[in-house]
Design a protein around this motif. Structure first.
Motif, PDB file in Angstrom:
ATOM      1  N   TRP A  43       0.809  -1.212   0.000  1.00  0.00           N
ATOM      2  CA  TRP A  43       0.000   0.000   0.000  1.00  0.00           C
ATOM      3  C   TRP A  43       0.846   1.268   0.000  1.00  0.00           C
ATOM      4  O   TRP A  43       0.531   2.236  -0.691  1.00  0.00           O
ATOM      5  CB  TRP A  43      -0.924   0.008   1.224  1.00  0.00           C
ATOM      6  N   GLU A  44       1.904   1.268   0.764  1.00  0.00           N
ATOM      7  CA  GLU A  44       2.751   2.467   0.844  1.00  0.00           C
ATOM      8  C   GLU A  44       3.734   2.470  -0.327  1.00  0.00           C
ATOM      9  O   GLU A  44       4.670   1.693  -0.363  1.00  0.00           O
ATOM     10  CB  GLU A  44       3.500   2.513   2.168  1.00  0.00           C
ATOM     11  N   LYS A  56      -3.093   3.042  -3.642  1.00  0.00           N
ATOM     12  CA  LYS A  56      -3.715   3.600  -2.435  1.00  0.00           C
ATOM     13  C   LYS A  56      -4.259   4.986  -2.755  1.00  0.00           C
ATOM     14  O   LYS A  56      -3.600   5.780  -3.434  1.00  0.00           O
ATOM     15  CB  LYS A  56      -2.677   3.696  -1.316  1.00  0.00           C
ATOM     16  N   THR A  57      -5.453   5.285  -2.287  1.00  0.00           N
ATOM     17  CA  THR A  57      -6.045   6.593  -2.539  1.00  0.00           C
ATOM     18  C   THR A  57      -5.160   7.705  -1.975  1.00  0.00           C
ATOM     19  O   THR A  57      -4.832   7.682  -0.785  1.00  0.00           O
ATOM     20  CB  THR A  57      -7.433   6.693  -1.885  1.00  0.00           C
ATOM     21  N   PRO A  58      -4.739   8.661  -2.806  1.00  0.00           N
ATOM     22  CA  PRO A  58      -3.899   9.759  -2.305  1.00  0.00           C
ATOM     23  C   PRO A  58      -4.652  10.590  -1.269  1.00  0.00           C
ATOM     24  O   PRO A  58      -5.866  10.771  -1.371  1.00  0.00           O
ATOM     25  CB  PRO A  58      -3.623  10.587  -3.572  1.00  0.00           C
ATOM     26  N   GLU A  59      -3.922  11.083  -0.286  1.00  0.00           N
ATOM     27  CA  GLU A  59      -4.515  11.933   0.736  1.00  0.00           C
ATOM     28  C   GLU A  59      -4.456  13.385   0.290  1.00  0.00           C
ATOM     29  O   GLU A  59      -3.437  13.863  -0.190  1.00  0.00           O
ATOM     30  CB  GLU A  59      -3.779  11.755   2.063  1.00  0.00           C
ATOM     31  N   GLY A  60      -5.553  14.102   0.448  1.00  0.00           N
ATOM     32  CA  GLY A  60      -5.599  15.492   0.029  1.00  0.00           C
ATOM     33  C   GLY A  60      -5.651  15.617  -1.485  1.00  0.00           C
ATOM     34  O   GLY A  60      -5.929  14.661  -2.204  1.00  0.00           O
ATOM     35  N   TRP A  62      -4.594  15.722  -5.246  1.00  0.00           N
ATOM     36  CA  TRP A  62      -3.602  14.977  -6.030  1.00  0.00           C
ATOM     37  C   TRP A  62      -3.878  15.217  -7.506  1.00  0.00           C
ATOM     38  O   TRP A  62      -4.941  14.899  -8.012  1.00  0.00           O
ATOM     39  CB  TRP A  62      -3.692  13.489  -5.696  1.00  0.00           C
ATOM     40  N   THR A  66      -9.351  15.763  -5.597  1.00  0.00           N
ATOM     41  CA  THR A  66      -9.399  15.113  -4.298  1.00  0.00           C
ATOM     42  C   THR A  66     -10.379  13.951  -4.385  1.00  0.00           C
ATOM     43  O   THR A  66     -11.508  14.121  -4.839  1.00  0.00           O
ATOM     44  CB  THR A  66      -9.864  16.092  -3.206  1.00  0.00           C
ATOM     45  N   LYS A  69     -12.235   8.861   0.431  1.00  0.00           N
ATOM     46  CA  LYS A  69     -11.463   7.828   1.111  1.00  0.00           C
ATOM     47  C   LYS A  69     -11.841   6.451   0.575  1.00  0.00           C
ATOM     48  O   LYS A  69     -13.017   6.135   0.411  1.00  0.00           O
ATOM     49  CB  LYS A  69     -11.719   7.886   2.610  1.00  0.00           C
ATOM     50  N   GLU A  73      -8.704   1.828  -3.568  1.00  0.00           N
ATOM     51  CA  GLU A  73      -8.523   0.477  -3.026  1.00  0.00           C
ATOM     52  C   GLU A  73      -9.658  -0.480  -3.388  1.00  0.00           C
ATOM     53  O   GLU A  73      -9.455  -1.693  -3.455  1.00  0.00           O
ATOM     54  CB  GLU A  73      -8.383   0.535  -1.503  1.00  0.00           C
ATOM     55  N   GLN A 137      -7.635  -0.192   3.479  1.00  0.00           N
ATOM     56  CA  GLN A 137      -6.634  -1.253   3.423  1.00  0.00           C
ATOM     57  C   GLN A 137      -7.015  -2.451   4.299  1.00  0.00           C
ATOM     58  O   GLN A 137      -6.736  -3.595   3.952  1.00  0.00           O
ATOM     59  CB  GLN A 137      -5.256  -0.732   3.832  1.00  0.00           C
TER      60      GLN A 137
END
Length: 227
Positions: A43-44, A56-60, A62, A66, A69, A73, A137
């Motif tokens: 995931w990372e 993995k869904t980007p945070e903020g 991208w 946006t 959440k 995935e 995840q």
């Protein structure tokens, strides 16, 4: 592995128009074959082997957008190998599995590179019926693609505009369809064999991605995709 003439012929057909997906009875899986256990999910820092977008869904924000959440995935897919094979972008390294952000990305990658489920590899998809977007995840449950039922919704939004989700059972797929028939418009159910028979599947920037994986395009930025 398809030769260049075969790929060019296929790409020419795609430019003129992609074939419509034909409806098949849900739950029609691929016959058995070697079952390779699913591998751990990176995931990372993990990226899609076909389009290179994050799994993995980007945070903020991208690339100017946006995403909710758990948006990426929910369609995570994997090809697990019986024996390690060269990494897609670094032949000096080997991988035990390939990771994809979209069901269509996995099917299209397999189409270009001649990979077959049950022949030294097992294809896996995320069971959307067991998935909780609030805990992305933690709730990705991988099931063999050969036994899954696939749902297509005309107006459903998922990564790469593939319009596909996977379910462990036909009933779960049908229940999901019933709950979303007002939002999704036309709906269809497919077996994994049907998706493979109809590959390559339509999705964002399809022609450029297929051409690049076939070795027809090199050195260009292939991260410019819209979801």
């Amino acid at each position: 592995m398809r030769n260049r003439r075969e790929v060019l012929k296929a790409l020419g057909g795609l430019v003129l128009g992609s074939p419509a997906l034909a409806q098949m009875a849900p739950g029609e899986g691929i016959p058995g074959g070697v079952r390779v256990p699913a591998k751990s999910i990176p995931w990372e820092g993990g990226s899609c082997a076909f389009c290179e977008m994050p799994i993995k869904t980007p945070e903020g924000a991208w690339r100017g957008r946006t995403f909710p959440k758990g948006f990426f995935e929910q369609t995570y897919s994997q090809i697990a190998f019986e024996k390690p094979r060269p990494a897609p972008h670094n032949p000096k390294e080997t991988v035990e599995a390939l990771h994809f952000e979209s069901i269509a990305c996995m099917v299209n990658y397999a189409w270009v590179h001649g990979l077959r489920d049950g022949e030294g590899a097992t294809f896996y998809v995320t069971d959307r019926g067991a998935y909780d977007p609030a805990r992305p995840q933690e709730t990705v449950r991988l099931v063999p693609a050969r036994s899954a039922t696939f749902y297509w919704g005309e107006r459903m939004m998922v990564v790469m505009n593939a319009k596909l989700l996977a379910f462990a059972s036909a009933k779960a797929a049908q229940d999901f369809a019933e709950a979303h028939k007002a939002q999704h418009g036309r709906q269809r159910f497919y077996s994994f064999q049907t998706l493979l028979d109809l590959a390559p599947l339509p999705e964002m920037n399809l022609v450029a991605l297929l051409a690049r994986h076939a070795g027809l395009l090199k050195g260009e930025d292939h991260g410019k995709h819209s979801h």
